[in-house]
Structures are given as structure tokens and as C-alpha cells.
Scaffold this active site. Sequence first.
Site, PDB file in Angstrom:
ATOM      1  N   ASP A  42      12.425 -40.846 -30.345  1.00  0.00           N
ATOM      2  CA  ASP A  42      13.036 -41.931 -31.135  1.00  0.00           C
ATOM      3  C   ASP A  42      13.913 -42.834 -30.257  1.00  0.00           C
ATOM      4  OD1 ASP A  42      14.927 -43.324 -32.936  1.00  0.00           O
ATOM      5  OD2 ASP A  42      14.034 -42.076 -34.499  1.00  0.00           O
ATOM      6  N   ARG A  44      16.330 -44.531 -30.859  1.00  0.00           N
ATOM      7  CA  ARG A  44      17.770 -44.538 -31.181  1.00  0.00           C
ATOM      8  C   ARG A  44      18.511 -43.347 -30.583  1.00  0.00           C
ATOM      9  NH1 ARG A  44      16.653 -44.778 -37.456  1.00  0.00           N
ATOM     10  NH2 ARG A  44      15.166 -43.236 -36.681  1.00  0.00           N
ATOM     11  N   HIS A  96      17.825 -34.901 -34.225  1.00  0.00           N
ATOM     12  CA  HIS A  96      18.687 -35.893 -34.889  1.00  0.00           C
ATOM     13  C   HIS A  96      18.366 -35.914 -36.373  1.00  0.00           C
ATOM     14  CE1 HIS A  96      15.613 -39.203 -35.306  1.00  0.00           C
ATOM     15  NE2 HIS A  96      15.023 -38.469 -34.383  1.00  0.00           N
ATOM     16  N   CYS A  99      15.129 -37.612 -38.722  1.00  0.00           N
ATOM     17  CA  CYS A  99      14.011 -37.652 -37.766  1.00  0.00           C
ATOM     18  C   CYS A  99      12.698 -37.981 -38.477  1.00  0.00           C
ATOM     19  CB  CYS A  99      13.891 -36.318 -37.034  1.00  0.00           C
ATOM     20  SG  CYS A  99      12.587 -36.315 -35.772  1.00  0.00           S
TER      21      CYS A  99
HETATM   22 CO    CO Z   1      13.041 -38.004 -34.295  1.00  0.00          CO
END
Ligand code: CO
Length: 198
Positions: A42, A44, A96, A99
Site C-alpha cells: 500500500d 500509504r 495496517h 488494509c
Molecule cells: Co494493505
Amino acid sequence: MVKILLERNVVWARERTEADPGFFKRLKSQQTPEYFWIGCADSRVPANVIAGLDPGEIFVHRNVANLVHSADINCLSVLQFAVDVLKVKHVIVTGHYGCGGVRAAMDGSRHGLIDHWLEPIRELAARHKAELDAIAEEEPRLDRLCELSVESQVSRLAATPIVQDAWARGQDVTLHGLLYSLADGLLRDLGCTHTRPA
Ligand code: CO
């Protein structure tokens, strides 16, 4: 446009050199990171940025939903290099909340190849069905599954011959499970730390 990235890179390299003239010279000769991070792909959740670390300080492997598959030659190769050659002190699995990989594993529809990749998450959810079913709202239920998955990946790491052998020869390498919150930018220790057996 990639041109923008190249322009930003020039600015970054110049600012780095101005702040620390020996920076690139030092890193060119060797890397000696203490940390190995296994995180989600990801965009982020960039390891260096959220952990506040410079280039050279953390060795990184990322994939969808930060999974440790016991036959994933990519993850295992990176793990072996990190443990056997770089001799990192800490291996950190960082999941996280929110997700997309965990969500995709549980949404009941087909997405293609990724459904194979995410199979351990569905299996884990089945194993923890009672606990997860007791959480009425979908978001907190998936967030709990994110936590369970990180704990599970840390256990998988601990069981790999790479980590087992490192411990057997007395190498201090500690495994940790963290969860990152997109909402406030903070990392939380899940307390599923594995250390070398005494
Ligand atoms: Co993720």
C-alpha cells in the site's frame, strides 16, 4: 509524469548532500541496517517515511497484505539475506488498519490471482470465526483480522529454518508485529514479539 520524479530526485539529492556532505559516500560502500521490515505494498505505508528512517537504516520487503508465505522465494530470499548477511537485529512485520488486501480476502468476490495470494487470510479468518463473528461492524472486524494476520505472519517467520538456524547459532534477532493506523499515522506494537529461545 516520470519527469517530475526525476526533477524531485535532483532536488532531494542536492538537499541531502547540503545537509550531510558525506551521506552518499558513506552509503555507497555498504549498508548496515538494524531493521528488516515486511510491510504492505500500500502506497500509504512507506517503511522509511513512517518509521522516520534514512536510506541505509532499514531493509524492506513489501507485498500485498504483508504476508509471509512459507514457499514465497522472494520473501524468503530477502529474509535470508537480511538475517544471514546483513545480520539485522529486528525483523518487523507491519500491517495496517484498513488494509485493502485483507478486505479483498473477505469480501466474497473473485479478484483473480490475488485470491490465491490472500488464501492464508481466509484460512486465518476461518480459524478465528467465533471471535470475528462476535464483532458486528465490518470495519472493526476487518481491523481485528489485520491484527490476527500480523501475529500469524510473525509466527510463520519464527518457524522458518532461516530464523530457527539463526537462533540456534546464538544470533540475536527479534521478531515483532506492528500495526499502522492510516487515521493518525501511528504505529502500534501488537506485543507478539518472538526472541531467541533461552
Ligand atoms: Co494493505
